[in-house]
Scaffold this active site. Structure first.
Site, PDB file in Angstrom:
ATOM      1  CE  LYS A 168      -3.552   2.761   0.470  1.00 22.60           C
ATOM      2  NZ  LYS A 168      -4.367   2.813   1.688  1.00 22.60           N
ATOM      3  CE  LYS A 237      -1.576   8.645   7.212  1.00 23.76           C
ATOM      4  NZ  LYS A 237      -2.037   7.298   6.790  1.00 23.76           N
TER       5      LYS A 237
END
Length: 304
Positions: A168, A237
């Site tokens: 991911k 992030k």
């Protein structure tokens, strides 16, 4: 039959929960905003521990590893309520090292832990068409596959614990690069006086084609920013997490500076909680106040 547990009912978790309830599944849900569970057709739980006590399959969709670990630990956490034979599936974007630690803690209790990175954004979650990249045992994935299929159309087993979250991060980094770079190109095309729809047609028939040119900017130039997806803060992030992860692997991250600068700029200019597609407006702001969106369309939408 016991309900499916779901912890984290926000932007993505809420949509996945809605897919589950629409499929006929009974869901017990927890979110710090306690009213969300009932609004999604789920039975509210007072704490994560209660979700683990009531469900055999526990799904989590949370902002990052810090929140995941907070939800897992403590007297009110998942670990306090779990039991042998359960499967916990973490659908968050998380640090693979943290994921592997939690996998070990749950394995000691006879609980399987799957890390399932997701891709497709809010639109795919809404339609139940997400792509999942799953780390952990094949047997645990087989056990929960029918549940995951309620909100995903493609499920890949990518390796052992931590592999799903690692995959991911790699995917999200490429997404960030293509979005930030395409935003810059579209601002340049606007300042050059080019027709943006034609530029996109050229890019999509040429070597510059990417997810942003195909799926984002045809809508953005019409004034539709596809609200509801990953924010600039969350994109920042994810890129930061990617850079830290590949550094641990000993890989030089030569291309992370671009998206870090772009999404950092967006945050600094007041777009922190807006969808990451608004990075194009942040770049436009420091390029002379450029807007690539059709302003008349945008104004009509704001007035409606």
């Amino acid at each position: 039959m016991k309900p499916v547990g779901f912890i984290g009912l926000g932007n993505m978790g809420g949509r996945m929960t809605a897919c589950l309830t629409r499929s006929g599944a009974s869901v017990v849900g927890f979110d710090t905003r306690l009213e969300l569970a009932a609004a999604l057709g789920a039975e509210p739980a007072a704490m994560p521990r209660e979700v683990a006590e009531r469900a055999d399959i526990v799904l989590m969709s949370l902002p990052d590893s810090t929140v995941v670990e907070a939800v897992m630990n403590g007297d009110a956490g998942v670990l306090a309520g779990c039991r042998a034979g359960q499967v916990v599936v973490d659908l968050s974007t998380a640090d693979p090292a943290s994921t592997r630690r939690l996998h070990g803690l749950l394995a000691d209790r006879g609980v399987d832990y799957l890390d399932a990175g997701i891709s497709g954004g809010a639109a795919a979650a809404e339609k139940g068409a997400l792509t999942l990249m799953v780390g952990g045992t094949v047997s645990a994935l087989d056990a929960v596959r029918p549940t995951l299929e309620a909100f995903s159309s493609k499920i890949f087993h990518v390796g052992e614990s931590g592999s799903g979250h690692a995959t991911k991060l790699l995917n999200n980094f490429l997404n960030a690069v293509s979005l930030a770079a395409t935003a810059e190109v579209m601002v340049a095309a606007k300042k050059a006086g080019l027709d943006l729809a034609t530029v996109l047609e050229v890019l999509n028939a040429s070597s510059g084609v990417n997810f942003a040119t195909l799926n984002r900017f045809p809508r953005i130039i019409e004034g539709d920013y596809l609200e509801g997806g990953l924010t600039n803060t969350l994109m920042m992030k994810d890129v930061t997490l990617y850079a830290g992860y590949v550094s641990q692997l000993g890989v030089a991250s030569l291309n992370s500076a671009g998206p870090l600068a772009s999404f950092g700029l967006a945050r600094g200019l007041g777009y922190a909680d807006r969808i990451s597609n608004t990075v194009v407006d942040a770049i436009g702001d420091i390029s002379g106040g450029v807007r690539v969106a059709d302003q008349s369309t945008t104004e009509d939408e704001e007035q409606s």
